[in-house]
Design a protein around this motif. Structure first.
Motif, PDB file in Angstrom:
ATOM      1  N   SER A  90       0.871  -1.123   0.031  1.00  0.00           N
ATOM      2  CA  SER A  90       0.080  -0.018  -0.083  1.00  0.00           C
ATOM      3  C   SER A  90       0.927   1.150   0.087  1.00  0.00           C
ATOM      4  CB  SER A  90      -1.021   0.047   1.334  1.00  0.00           C
ATOM      5  OG  SER A  90      -0.033   0.071   2.384  1.00  0.00           O
ATOM      6  N   PRO A  91       0.340   2.454  -0.225  1.00  0.00           N
ATOM      7  CA  PRO A  91       1.361   3.712  -0.498  1.00  0.00           C
ATOM      8  C   PRO A  91       2.260   3.934   0.957  1.00  0.00           C
ATOM      9  CG  PRO A  91      -0.934   4.154  -1.334  1.00  0.00           C
ATOM     10  CD  PRO A  91      -1.104   2.839  -0.784  1.00  0.00           C
ATOM     11  N   GLY A  92       1.957   3.324   1.998  1.00  0.00           N
ATOM     12  CA  GLY A  92       2.832   3.658   2.968  1.00  0.00           C
ATOM     13  C   GLY A  92       3.206   2.361   3.800  1.00  0.00           C
ATOM     14  N   ALA A  93       4.496   2.090   3.986  1.00  0.00           N
ATOM     15  CA  ALA A  93       5.172   1.098   4.457  1.00  0.00           C
ATOM     16  C   ALA A  93       6.138   1.499   5.753  1.00  0.00           C
ATOM     17  CB  ALA A  93       5.930   0.088   3.457  1.00  0.00           C
ATOM     18  N   GLY A  94       6.759   0.663   6.328  1.00  0.00           N
ATOM     19  CA  GLY A  94       7.800   1.026   7.318  1.00  0.00           C
ATOM     20  C   GLY A  94       8.610   0.021   7.825  1.00  0.00           C
ATOM     21  N   TYR A  95       8.204  -0.375   9.071  1.00  0.00           N
ATOM     22  CA  TYR A  95       9.237  -1.358   9.913  1.00  0.00           C
ATOM     23  C   TYR A  95       9.360  -2.612   8.971  1.00  0.00           C
ATOM     24  CZ  TYR A  95      10.204  -5.005  13.083  1.00  0.00           C
ATOM     25  OH  TYR A  95      10.599  -6.304  13.862  1.00  0.00           O
ATOM     26  N   ASP A  96       8.261  -3.281   8.460  1.00  0.00           N
ATOM     27  CA  ASP A  96       8.530  -4.645   7.963  1.00  0.00           C
ATOM     28  C   ASP A  96       9.402  -4.508   6.707  1.00  0.00           C
ATOM     29  OD1 ASP A  96       6.736  -2.936   6.542  1.00  0.00           O
ATOM     30  OD2 ASP A  96       5.133  -4.669   6.394  1.00  0.00           O
ATOM     31  N   VAL A  97       9.255  -3.601   5.771  1.00  0.00           N
ATOM     32  CA  VAL A  97      10.202  -3.276   4.566  1.00  0.00           C
ATOM     33  C   VAL A  97      11.657  -2.962   4.888  1.00  0.00           C
ATOM     34  CG1 VAL A  97      10.694  -1.994   2.730  1.00  0.00           C
ATOM     35  CG2 VAL A  97       8.405  -2.544   3.143  1.00  0.00           C
ATOM     36  N   ASP A  98      11.818  -2.278   6.176  1.00  0.00           N
ATOM     37  CA  ASP A  98      12.949  -1.938   6.624  1.00  0.00           C
ATOM     38  C   ASP A  98      13.714  -3.085   7.300  1.00  0.00           C
ATOM     39  OD1 ASP A  98      14.892   0.612   7.373  1.00  0.00           O
ATOM     40  OD2 ASP A  98      14.999  -0.574   9.124  1.00  0.00           O
ATOM     41  N   LEU A  99      13.000  -3.860   7.756  1.00  0.00           N
ATOM     42  CA  LEU A  99      13.515  -5.035   8.530  1.00  0.00           C
ATOM     43  C   LEU A  99      13.898  -6.195   7.240  1.00  0.00           C
ATOM     44  CD1 LEU A  99      13.984  -6.884  10.918  1.00  0.00           C
ATOM     45  CD2 LEU A  99      11.846  -7.692  10.653  1.00  0.00           C
ATOM     46  N   MET A 100      13.059  -6.128   6.252  1.00  0.00           N
ATOM     47  CA  MET A 100      13.672  -6.990   4.997  1.00  0.00           C
ATOM     48  C   MET A 100      14.846  -6.489   4.501  1.00  0.00           C
ATOM     49  SD  MET A 100       9.952  -7.514   3.203  1.00  0.00           S
ATOM     50  CE  MET A 100      10.412  -8.506   2.199  1.00  0.00           C
ATOM     51  N   ILE A 101      14.934  -5.238   4.559  1.00  0.00           N
ATOM     52  CA  ILE A 101      16.367  -4.888   3.965  1.00  0.00           C
ATOM     53  C   ILE A 101      17.522  -4.891   4.909  1.00  0.00           C
ATOM     54  CG2 ILE A 101      17.438  -2.604   3.425  1.00  0.00           C
ATOM     55  CD1 ILE A 101      14.780  -1.378   2.263  1.00  0.00           C
ATOM     56  N   ALA A 102      17.248  -4.835   6.025  1.00  0.00           N
ATOM     57  CA  ALA A 102      18.233  -5.214   7.272  1.00  0.00           C
ATOM     58  C   ALA A 102      18.805  -6.398   6.958  1.00  0.00           C
ATOM     59  CB  ALA A 102      17.948  -4.945   8.456  1.00  0.00           C
ATOM     60  N   ALA A 103      17.738  -7.634   6.682  1.00  0.00           N
ATOM     61  CA  ALA A 103      18.277  -8.828   6.420  1.00  0.00           C
ATOM     62  C   ALA A 103      18.910  -9.157   5.228  1.00  0.00           C
ATOM     63  CB  ALA A 103      16.984  -9.680   6.822  1.00  0.00           C
ATOM     64  N   GLY A 104      18.866  -8.307   4.441  1.00  0.00           N
ATOM     65  CA  GLY A 104      19.524  -8.676   3.018  1.00  0.00           C
ATOM     66  C   GLY A 104      18.790  -8.991   1.945  1.00  0.00           C
ATOM     67  N   ALA A 105      17.415  -9.010   2.174  1.00  0.00           N
ATOM     68  CA  ALA A 105      16.433  -9.825   1.033  1.00  0.00           C
ATOM     69  C   ALA A 105      15.780  -8.959   0.005  1.00  0.00           C
ATOM     70  CB  ALA A 105      15.523 -10.253   1.997  1.00  0.00           C
ATOM     71  N   VAL A 106      16.187  -7.776  -0.013  1.00  0.00           N
ATOM     72  CA  VAL A 106      15.475  -6.875  -1.003  1.00  0.00           C
ATOM     73  C   VAL A 106      16.385  -6.237  -2.022  1.00  0.00           C
ATOM     74  CG1 VAL A 106      14.196  -4.618  -1.199  1.00  0.00           C
ATOM     75  CG2 VAL A 106      13.810  -6.155   0.936  1.00  0.00           C
ATOM     76  N   ALA A 107      15.749  -6.076  -3.284  1.00  0.00           N
ATOM     77  CA  ALA A 107      16.652  -5.579  -4.228  1.00  0.00           C
ATOM     78  C   ALA A 107      16.115  -4.295  -5.020  1.00  0.00           C
ATOM     79  CB  ALA A 107      16.806  -6.582  -5.476  1.00  0.00           C
ATOM     80  N   GLN A 108      14.796  -4.223  -4.845  1.00  0.00           N
ATOM     81  CA  GLN A 108      14.289  -2.937  -5.320  1.00  0.00           C
ATOM     82  C   GLN A 108      12.884  -2.850  -4.594  1.00  0.00           C
ATOM     83  OE1 GLN A 108      13.825  -2.645  -9.654  1.00  0.00           O
ATOM     84  NE2 GLN A 108      15.074  -4.409  -9.908  1.00  0.00           N
ATOM     85  N   VAL A 109      12.629  -1.321  -4.634  1.00  0.00           N
ATOM     86  CA  VAL A 109      11.415  -1.170  -3.470  1.00  0.00           C
ATOM     87  C   VAL A 109      10.741  -0.310  -4.561  1.00  0.00           C
ATOM     88  CG1 VAL A 109      10.645   0.293  -1.817  1.00  0.00           C
ATOM     89  CG2 VAL A 109      12.628  -1.178  -1.406  1.00  0.00           C
ATOM     90  N   PHE A 110       9.178  -0.645  -4.590  1.00  0.00           N
ATOM     91  CA  PHE A 110       8.322   0.181  -5.556  1.00  0.00           C
ATOM     92  C   PHE A 110       7.266   0.648  -4.450  1.00  0.00           C
ATOM     93  CE2 PHE A 110      10.160  -2.753  -8.224  1.00  0.00           C
ATOM     94  CZ  PHE A 110      10.736  -2.183  -9.665  1.00  0.00           C
ATOM     95  N   ILE A 111       7.469   1.545  -3.794  1.00  0.00           N
ATOM     96  CA  ILE A 111       6.439   2.041  -2.575  1.00  0.00           C
ATOM     97  C   ILE A 111       6.976   3.636  -2.464  1.00  0.00           C
ATOM     98  CG2 ILE A 111       5.785   1.809  -0.092  1.00  0.00           C
ATOM     99  CD1 ILE A 111       7.343  -0.757  -0.142  1.00  0.00           C
ATOM    100  N   PRO A 112       5.642   4.315  -2.523  1.00  0.00           N
ATOM    101  CA  PRO A 112       5.781   5.599  -2.414  1.00  0.00           C
ATOM    102  C   PRO A 112       6.271   6.276  -0.957  1.00  0.00           C
ATOM    103  CG  PRO A 112       3.616   5.059  -3.349  1.00  0.00           C
ATOM    104  CD  PRO A 112       4.344   3.736  -2.746  1.00  0.00           C
ATOM    105  N   GLY A 113       6.217   5.596   0.120  1.00  0.00           N
ATOM    106  CA  GLY A 113       6.751   6.005   1.310  1.00  0.00           C
ATOM    107  C   GLY A 113       7.063   5.008   2.110  1.00  0.00           C
ATOM    108  N   VAL A 114       8.344   4.893   2.616  1.00  0.00           N
ATOM    109  CA  VAL A 114       8.753   4.148   3.400  1.00  0.00           C
ATOM    110  C   VAL A 114       9.316   4.635   4.677  1.00  0.00           C
ATOM    111  CG1 VAL A 114      10.461   1.892   3.934  1.00  0.00           C
ATOM    112  CG2 VAL A 114       9.706   2.345   1.759  1.00  0.00           C
ATOM    113  N   THR A 115       8.652   4.774   5.836  1.00  0.00           N
ATOM    114  CA  THR A 115       8.839   5.639   7.081  1.00  0.00           C
ATOM    115  C   THR A 115       8.434   4.920   8.265  1.00  0.00           C
ATOM    116  OG1 THR A 115       8.387   7.722   7.812  1.00  0.00           O
ATOM    117  CG2 THR A 115       6.705   6.979   6.261  1.00  0.00           C
ATOM    118  N   LEU A 116       9.032   5.438   9.262  1.00  0.00           N
ATOM    119  CA  LEU A 116       8.475   4.964  10.554  1.00  0.00           C
ATOM    120  C   LEU A 116       7.726   6.256  11.132  1.00  0.00           C
ATOM    121  CD1 LEU A 116      11.694   3.440  12.172  1.00  0.00           C
ATOM    122  CD2 LEU A 116       9.722   2.230  11.293  1.00  0.00           C
TER     123      LEU A 116
END
Length: 312
Positions: free
Chosen positions: A64-90
């Motif tokens: 959905s247009p707003g994400a945060g903790y879960d996407v950040d955690l996935m990135i911290a774990a090295g699982a993400v290559a690309q993000v298609f999300i308007p807002g990634v914020t806490l």
């Protein structure tokens, strides 16, 4: 007709690790993962943790247009290559691992707006080749948005912008209740974009705080928010959205999210010890949700979040 077997209905209830393996196999075919909820509300965090523990990587993440903790955690774990999300914020602070990875060029964050994401999901859900997006004229988003194309309107001849279908290979949702057949019930006042994501996706896996008897759904079918024919698997995971909220069952855990963000900030400046320990304790270490609950603080800790949701 005589001689023909009656259709059988299959329960869609599965375990958390089995759901993660199902999702990982599908994502190896095509890495588009979409996450339901919004910011700190009803995010499918337990499913995300299980997917990370299963070793997923190289993911293209939508939301959905707003994400945060879960996407950040996935990135911290090295699982993400690309993000298609308007807002990634806490919301009250930046997502530290998202910021670090984008600044270092380890993750590509595409410049998108909410209209593009919703329009792409609408195109997929409706089975059409594109969705017109005409409200962005004059915006610099048009210069950087990789999903938009300019086309000739077949009615007016005017040049307009459109987005093609966004069809996630897997979507994770979290709801408060479901029956064994996969009929989801969001008990809060908001369903966010979950219904649209379910219609737009190849595979939908949902976590719920509890599985309810068939009669609960049959007695009030109008409260089904995502019907079972869109859902491939459902997992009963108490506190499955933690540390985000699952109203009216429990409130968001701001203290937990802030402590996590502090560890991410430290990792961004060179000290990743605390973040590594956090991932081992909360993601790769727990064998099941009971282990995770104990790692966070036990039943008493979650009782406080339940009381907060009830305004006690």
């Amino acid at each position: 007709m005589e001689g023909q077997a009656k259709p059988t209905r299959r329960s869609k209830v599965t375990g958390l690790q089995d759901a993660a393996r199902l999702a990982r196999g599908a994502l190896e075919e095509r890495p588009e993962l979409c996450l339901g909820g919004l910011f700190k509300q009803s995010r499918p965090v337990a499913l995300v943790r299980a997917l990370l523990a299963a070793g997923a990587d190289g993911l293209h993440v939508y939301s959905s247009p707003g994400a945060g903790y879960d996407v950040d955690l996935m990135i911290a774990a090295g699982a993400v290559a690309q993000v298609f999300i308007p807002g990634v914020t806490l919301e009250n602070r930046l997502c530290p691992n998202f910021r670090r990875a984008v600044e270092a060029g380890q993750v590509t964050a595409h410049a998108l707006d909410a209209l593009t994401v919703v329009g792409g999901l609408m195109a997929s859900a409706h089975g059409v080749p594109f969705q017109p997006i005409d409200a962005l004229r004059g915006s610099d988003v048009l210069k950087h948005n990789p999903l938009l194309h300019e086309i000739d309107c077949p009615f007016s001849g005017r040049r307009i912008h459109a987005v093609g279908p966004i069809r996630p290979r897997v979507t994770f949702l979290h709801a408060q209740e479901a029956d064994r057949w996969g009929n989801l019930r969001h008990l809060s006042t908001m369903v966010y974009a979950d219904q649209l994501m379910a219609r737009a996706s190849d595979m939908v896996i949902a976590s719920v705080d509890r599985i309810v008897p068939d009669e609960v759904v049959l007695d009030d079918p109008s409260r089904v928010t995502v019907p079972s024919y869109y859902v491939d698997a459902v997992v009963e995971v108490p506190y499955g959205a933690h540390p985000t909220a699952s109203f009216p069952n429990y409130a968001m855990d701001e203290d937990h999210i802030d402590a996590y963000a502090d560890l991410g900030d430290a990792a961004r400046t060179g000290d990743s010890t605390g973040l590594d320990t956090y991932i081992a304790r909360h993601v790769t270490g727990p064998k099941n949700q009971s282990d995770y609950i104990e790692a966070v603080g036990g039943a008493g800790y979650f009782a406080v979040l339940e009381a907060e949701a009830r305004n006690e």
